[in-house]
Design a protein around this motif. Structure first.
Motif, PDB file in Angstrom:
ATOM      1  N   GLU A   1       0.848  -1.190   0.000  1.00 27.96           N
ATOM      2  CA  GLU A   1       0.000   0.000   0.000  1.00 27.96           C
ATOM      3  C   GLU A   1       0.879   1.235   0.000  1.00 27.96           C
ATOM      4  O   GLU A   1       1.790   1.363   0.828  1.00 27.96           O
ATOM      5  CB  GLU A   1      -0.913   0.010   1.225  1.00 27.96           C
ATOM      6  CG  GLU A   1      -1.949  -1.085   1.214  1.00 27.96           C
ATOM      7  CD  GLU A   1      -2.990  -0.880   2.306  1.00 27.96           C
ATOM      8  OE1 GLU A   1      -3.438   0.271   2.504  1.00 27.96           O
ATOM      9  OE2 GLU A   1      -3.341  -1.871   2.970  1.00 27.96           O
ATOM     10  N   LYS A   2       0.618   2.128  -0.935  1.00 32.43           N
ATOM     11  CA  LYS A   2       1.377   3.366  -0.978  1.00 32.43           C
ATOM     12  C   LYS A   2       0.875   4.306   0.111  1.00 32.43           C
ATOM     13  O   LYS A   2      -0.324   4.566   0.217  1.00 32.43           O
ATOM     14  CB  LYS A   2       1.268   4.021  -2.364  1.00 32.43           C
ATOM     15  CG  LYS A   2       1.976   3.233  -3.458  1.00 32.43           C
ATOM     16  CD  LYS A   2       1.963   3.970  -4.779  1.00 32.43           C
ATOM     17  CE  LYS A   2       2.726   3.197  -5.843  1.00 32.43           C
ATOM     18  NZ  LYS A   2       2.758   3.909  -7.138  1.00 32.43           N
TER      19      LYS A   2
ATOM     20  N   VAL B   1       4.746  -3.323  -7.939  1.00 33.61           N
ATOM     21  CA  VAL B   1       4.302  -1.925  -7.846  1.00 33.61           C
ATOM     22  C   VAL B   1       4.154  -1.380  -9.263  1.00 33.61           C
ATOM     23  O   VAL B   1       5.106  -1.415 -10.047  1.00 33.61           O
ATOM     24  CB  VAL B   1       5.311  -1.048  -7.071  1.00 33.61           C
ATOM     25  CG1 VAL B   1       4.792   0.392  -7.010  1.00 33.61           C
ATOM     26  CG2 VAL B   1       5.533  -1.575  -5.666  1.00 33.61           C
TER      27      VAL B   1
ATOM     28  N   MET C   1       5.895   2.748   1.544  1.00 32.79           N
ATOM     29  CA  MET C   1       4.914   1.719   1.238  1.00 32.79           C
ATOM     30  C   MET C   1       4.872   0.753   2.422  1.00 32.79           C
ATOM     31  O   MET C   1       5.876   0.553   3.108  1.00 32.79           O
ATOM     32  CB  MET C   1       5.288   0.943  -0.018  1.00 32.79           C
ATOM     33  CG  MET C   1       5.566   1.783  -1.245  1.00 32.79           C
ATOM     34  SD  MET C   1       5.963   0.765  -2.690  1.00 32.79           S
ATOM     35  CE  MET C   1       7.501  -0.014  -2.159  1.00 32.79           C
TER      36      MET C   1
END
Length: 466
Positions: A43-44, A312, A358
């Motif tokens: 998750e960014k 990503v 991240m």
């Protein structure tokens, strides 16, 4: 090598002892039906660093991050007028939580008339300077060498550095330690706590025959190789990464190879995958787009690319669709009991070049996944040490997992069958599996047993015995 309790007639026996084993490959799995391995994307999160000082700039990159006690250290390339410029610098930042980074004024090197900056090194070796804290126990007596680093460019090669505090750096010798390969990108090094050697991973050009490989160097792709050393000065010849025959060749510009925290027997790598001829932003001066991929190894040489898709993607931000973007920093930092933090570069060559954090679930890079329809899988015979089976898992509200203990011949062990266990559902990183309120499996420790799983709308990320 014979393992205590192992049936030597069965070559499929896996000795897992009490290690955390992640489901990122098929090493544990004998049979699967209705389930599959799934790659989990990070998750960014927030932007943690802007490369906005006059000694940094839009070519800042090649970030190294590691935890050092209560401190998190970060190093990165700052100003880089050209690859061979002696005005290139290495910068330093630090954090106590992996989110809020400060750039201390160190007063070590002058830049445009002032030493009020966070520069820890200046010169050509700053082009790709990559530090780490040395975990070699023989290093304890040499406090001035607690931190080590490599940096340098062809044709001279990589130079070895050391430091007693991670701030003041000096060469270990004038002569280069490694000269073979294309050494102009992020070469990384670390002490391998499992193999008891130093490792260095770098880039080279691999000649290939595949016609479907997009190449800017005809017939060659950028690839990853490694070196090993017992003393950080004398290094082996390079050994190319080895993949399975059906794995396609792709350009790997950087590698970010690291031992996984909490599971150091597993090596993880997050190469920047580069497509040199693609161009998404027409007004950008250079060709090339890139993303990041994931791969794993159990010896640091033979690599599994279980998942060929991107780990990503560049995403909705059009500024991440230009050349040499999306470089994963070297290092995984555990920033809470539940999560790993990693870092990735954004907006390369632009005025707002930056670094983003991240997060990924602890040991949650991959899983055995089941959808709405129930599936199942069975492990190879495993030899463990411990008295409880621990699962890192997640289900939906309607999903479930059930576990069965079997002997080496795949026969259910009485009292440990599916019918002896209530459905497990929820989302936990360290769940103790129970059968009829009995979680004790120490009677089977040290001898080959299998674990069988039934699951629906669920993921199993990792297991271990304790």
């Amino acid at each position: 090598m014979k393992v205590e309790g192992e049936n030597m007639l069965n070559k499929d026996v896996r000795n897992v002892e009490n290690r955390v084993e992640m489901f990122i490959d098929t090493w544990l799995i004998d049979k699967m039906d209705g389930v599959s391995l799934k790659l989990h994307k990070p998750e960014k999160r927030e932007v943690v660093l802007m490369f906005d000082r006059i000694w940094e700039g839009n070519l800042s990159c090649y970030v190294s991050v590691f935890k050092d006690g209560d401190n998190i250290r970060m190093y990165y390339r700052g100003s880089s007028p050209s690859d061979i410029s002696r005005d290139q610098v290495t910068c330093y930042a630090e954090s106590c939580n992996g989110i809020d980074f400060t750039k201390p004024s160190l007063g070590l090197y002058e830049f445009e008339g002032s030493k009020e900056n966070n520069i820890v090194l200046k010169g050509k070796d700053s082009h790709n300077f990559a530090p780490f804290k040395d975990q070699n126990p023989n290093c304890n007596a040499l406090q001035e060498q607690r931190y080590k680093a490599i940096g340098g460019l062809p044709p001279e090669g990589l130079t070895a550095y050391c430091s007693g505090d991670g701030i003041h750096w000096s060469k270990m010798q004038e002569e280069p330690i490694i000269t073979k390969g294309e050494l102009d990108s992020h070469n990384i090094a670390f002490w391998d706590t499992e193999k008891k050697i130093y490792r260095c991973y770098s880039r080279y050009f691999q000649q290939v025959e595949a016609e479907d490989v997009e190449s800017d160097v005809e017939g060659f792709v950028r690839a990853i190789q490694s070196f090993s050393s017992e003393n950080f000065i004398d290094w082996s010849d390079p050994v190319p990464n080895i993949y399975r025959e059906n794995v396609p060749w792709e350009h790997f510009y950087t590698n970010s190879t690291v031992q996984c925290p909490g599971a150091p027997h597993i090596y993880l790598s997050f190469p920047k995958r580069f497509l040199p001829k693609r161009k998404k932003v027409k007004e950008h001066p250079l060709n090339g787009v890139s993303d990041a991929v994931f791969m794993s190894s159990r010896d640091g040489i033979h690599w599994e690319r279980t998942f060929l898709e991107a780990w990503v993607r560049p995403g909705l931000d059009i500024r991440n669709w230009t050349d040499r973007n999306n470089m994963v920093a070297w290092g995984i930092v555990q920033t809470s009991p539940d999560e790993f933090s990693m870092y990735i570069s954004e907006h390369y060559r632009m005025q707002d070049a930056r670094l983003r954090r991240m997060t990924i679930r602890r040991h949650g890079f991959g899983s055995v996944n089941a959808g709405w329809k129930e599936g199942n899988f069975v492990t190879h015979p495993l030899i463990f040490k411990g008295k409880q089976l621990i699962l890192n898992y997640s289900t939906s509200a309607a999903g479930y997992i059930k576990v069965e203990l079997r002997d080496e011949n795949n026969q259910t062990i009485p009292g440990y069958g599916f019918e002896d266990m209530d459905e497990l559902y929820g989302d936990e990183l360290d769940h103790i599996v129970c059968w009829k309120n009995n979680a004790d499996i120490i009677a089977f420790s040290g001898r080959p047993v299998r674990f069988a799983f039934k699951m629906k709308d669920a993921d199993i990320f990792a297991l271990c015995a304790r």
